[in-house]
Scaffold this motif. Structure first.
Motif, short mmCIF file in Angstrom:
data_model
loop_
_atom_site.label_atom_id
_atom_site.label_comp_id
_atom_site.label_asym_id
_atom_site.label_seq_id
_atom_site.Cartn_x
_atom_site.Cartn_y
_atom_site.Cartn_z
N GLY A 127 -25.93 76.38 -34.00
CA GLY A 127 -24.74 76.22 -34.82
C GLY A 127 -25.07 75.95 -36.27
N LEU A 128 -24.52 74.86 -36.78
CA LEU A 128 -24.72 74.47 -38.17
C LEU A 128 -26.18 74.23 -38.50
CD1 LEU A 128 -23.18 73.64 -40.82
CD2 LEU A 128 -23.15 71.30 -39.89
N PHE A 129 -26.98 73.84 -37.50
CA PHE A 129 -28.38 73.47 -37.73
C PHE A 129 -29.35 74.60 -37.44
CE2 PHE A 129 -26.10 69.64 -36.00
CZ PHE A 129 -25.85 69.08 -37.24
N ARG A 130 -28.83 75.81 -37.28
CA ARG A 130 -29.69 76.92 -36.90
C ARG A 130 -30.66 77.32 -38.02
NH1 ARG A 130 -29.30 80.42 -32.87
NH2 ARG A 130 -27.18 79.70 -32.40
N THR A 131 -30.17 77.30 -39.26
CA THR A 131 -30.94 77.81 -40.39
C THR A 131 -30.98 76.79 -41.51
OG1 THR A 131 -30.20 80.05 -39.84
CG2 THR A 131 -31.16 79.72 -42.02
N PRO A 132 -32.14 76.54 -42.12
CA PRO A 132 -32.19 75.64 -43.28
C PRO A 132 -31.29 76.18 -44.40
CG PRO A 132 -34.40 76.12 -42.48
CD PRO A 132 -33.48 77.04 -41.76
N ARG A 133 -30.38 75.34 -44.86
CA ARG A 133 -29.39 75.81 -45.82
C ARG A 133 -28.67 74.61 -46.41
NH1 ARG A 133 -25.34 80.74 -44.08
NH2 ARG A 133 -24.81 81.47 -46.18
N THR A 134 -28.12 74.78 -47.60
CA THR A 134 -27.35 73.71 -48.23
C THR A 134 -25.90 74.15 -48.37
OG1 THR A 134 -29.22 72.77 -49.43
CG2 THR A 134 -27.04 72.35 -50.34
N TYR A 135 -25.00 73.27 -47.93
CA TYR A 135 -23.55 73.51 -48.00
C TYR A 135 -22.92 72.46 -48.92
CZ TYR A 135 -24.36 76.06 -43.59
OH TYR A 135 -24.83 76.91 -42.61
N LEU A 136 -21.83 72.84 -49.57
CA LEU A 136 -21.01 71.84 -50.24
C LEU A 136 -20.19 71.08 -49.21
CD1 LEU A 136 -19.58 73.62 -53.43
CD2 LEU A 136 -21.48 72.03 -53.27
N ALA A 137 -19.86 69.84 -49.51
CA ALA A 137 -19.08 69.01 -48.60
C ALA A 137 -18.16 68.09 -49.39
CB ALA A 137 -20.01 68.17 -47.71
N TRP A 138 -17.00 67.81 -48.81
CA TRP A 138 -16.14 66.73 -49.27
C TRP A 138 -16.30 65.58 -48.29
CZ3 TRP A 138 -14.56 66.11 -53.91
CH2 TRP A 138 -14.16 67.18 -54.72
N VAL A 139 -16.68 64.42 -48.78
CA VAL A 139 -17.01 63.28 -47.93
C VAL A 139 -16.04 62.15 -48.22
CG1 VAL A 139 -18.84 61.74 -47.17
CG2 VAL A 139 -19.43 64.00 -48.10
N ARG A 140 -15.26 61.78 -47.22
CA ARG A 140 -14.27 60.70 -47.38
C ARG A 140 -14.79 59.42 -46.74
NH1 ARG A 140 -9.77 58.65 -44.18
NH2 ARG A 140 -8.30 57.58 -45.58
N PHE A 141 -14.92 58.37 -47.53
CA PHE A 141 -15.24 57.02 -47.03
C PHE A 141 -13.94 56.23 -46.97
CE2 PHE A 141 -19.28 58.50 -48.63
CZ PHE A 141 -20.22 57.96 -47.76
N SER A 142 -13.78 55.45 -45.89
CA SER A 142 -12.50 54.77 -45.70
C SER A 142 -12.66 53.48 -44.92
CB SER A 142 -11.52 55.71 -44.96
OG SER A 142 -12.07 56.13 -43.73
N GLY A 143 -11.58 52.69 -44.91
CA GLY A 143 -11.50 51.45 -44.15
C GLY A 143 -10.81 51.66 -42.83
#
Length: 421
Positions: A127-143
């Motif tokens: 899946g996502l870990f099949r190939t070395p690659r860099t993706y953009l991400a939106w990361v939400r930290f919350s309480g």
């Protein structure tokens, strides 16, 4: 025990308020002992509680690796949770201001790079870990929720939701086409073992008498409460916390894993002498004003179907049976993220573990419930607030004021050498 009865209103609700008041008072002196407690006493105490649970509360279900088993009346319990939380949302939030029931308070929605590491073992390359690659991400930290109080008065838990963008391939949910969502929390185990007990707990939360859950039936959930308290300290900085998925996911065919996200640097933030209402967000702002921050995204492979169950979310999989293995790196570049427009961006986002490639299908009854639960509750929240659901692509730009520089842009998906990860 009736969450809507007079005994709850006159006795259990005041006792719950007293418990929360006492807990919040204790948190004001945690800095005197909690770091040493967490370092030396929390690991053996948590292991003891997990051992007692395995001995007294669990039986071997005789399941195989990555094998699921549906609960009796599972869909009914799922509907009860949806109905209860929907009622809570309508009762406690006005239109235009509705918030998520869990993971409620947004500390920030941050730009990130999610880099799949090279040279992974063959059995982890799916899946996502099949190939070395860099993706953009939106990361939400919350309480934690279900409300959004000042940080000093929260329940001592944090969560992180990573929306990886530019992920090609068929998805398990049709409402987003190019994302993979990864959701983790700071406790090492979940508060309820399954959706049946979760349905019972949500009724008491709606009644604002959560202690009633401990008496429904008496004593059954004390172990779960104790394990939650061990992982509910007064945090100093959400970026410096280790997070866990609590629930399993496929990694290819017939292999189950849990996730964890761990900072690559040791904690360095101190709790302020006089914490402000949003001191956790302020700590994140200071950290990312000083430079980039990196975290390892790790997987833990299931090797024992009983000691590492699929259907019980209160059991932390023992690391001595299967250690965590880093498979990706999350880099949060230096940035300013606390402008009003970027904070409001959280309202249009939906994080759901079923925004997923089939190779990472969520497993277990708690995960199965999240598919429809998260979808319907997000729809209710966004309809109350009259905001659309947006699938982001990384091109979003926010410029609230002079304090918020325009974020650095990168291609939606980029290949990178390992030295740049």
């Amino acid at each position: 025990m009736n969450p809507e009865g007079p005994f709850t209103y006159s006795v259990l609700r005041p006792l719950s308020d007293l418990f929360l008041w006492t807990w919040r008072l204790e948190r004001r002196i945690e800095f005197l002992y909690r770091p040493q407690f967490d370092r030396w006493l929390r690991p053996p105490l948590f292991s003891l509680l997990q051992g007692l649970q395995n001995l007294l509360r669990r039986k071997d279900e005789r399941l195989g690796l990555a094998e699921e088993r549906e609960l009796p009346d599972e869909e009914r319990y799922n509907q009860e949770v949806i109905d209860t939380i929907s009622a809570f949302t309508r009762e406690n939030w006005l239109p235009g201001g509705a918030q998520r029931f869990g993971n409620t308070k947004t500390f920030g929605v941050l730009r990130g790079d999610f880099t799949v590491l090279p040279d992974l073992p063959e059995d982890l390359r799916h899946g996502l870990f099949r190939t070395p690659r860099t993706y953009l991400a939106w990361v939400r930290f919350s309480g934690p929720g279900p409300f959004a109080p000042p940080d000093l008065e929260d329940l001592g838990q944090c969560s992180v939701a990573i929306k990886v963008m530019g992920v090609d391939g068929p998805k398990l949910m049709p409402d987003e086409q190019h994302t993979q969502d990864l959701i983790l929390v700071s406790p090492a185990s979940f508060v309820t073992p399954d959706i049946r007990e979760n349905s019972r707990m949500q009724r008491w939360v709606r009644a604002k008498a959560p202690l009633g859950y401990l008496l429904d039936p008496p004593g059954r959930h004390l172990l779960h409460l104790a394990m939650q308290l061990l992982y509910s300290p007064m945090h100093a900085n959400p970026l410096e916390v280790q997070y866990y998925s609590n629930v399993p996911f496929l990694l290819g065919e017939g292999r189950a894993v849990q996730y964890s996200l761990k900072p690559r640097r040791k904690p360095r933030t101190r709790i302020p002498a006089h914490p402000g209402e949003n001191y956790l967000r302020d700590a994140m702002v200071r950290t990312l004003a000083d430079g980039d921050w990196e975290m390892d995204f790790m997987v833990q492979v299931q090797t024992d179907p009983h000691r590492m169950p699929i259907e019980d979310a209160t059991v932390k999989w023992p690391e001595r049976l299967s250690p965590y293995v880093p498979v990706a790196r999350l880099r949060l570049p230096a940035q300013r993220f606390d402008g009003d427009a970027q904070l409001a961006f959280a309202d249009v986002l939906r994080y759901n573990p079923w925004h997923s490639l089939p190779e990472h299908r969520p497993l277990g009854n708690s995960n199965r419930a999240r598919r429809r639960m998260y979808e319907e509750l997000a729809g209710l929240r966004q309809s109350m607030n009259a905001v659309p659901h947006v699938e982001p692509d990384g091109s979003e730009v926010f410029g609230d004021d002079d304090r918020t520089p325009e974020p650095r842009r990168q291609p939606a998906v980029a290949d990178r050498a390992a030295s740049e990860s």
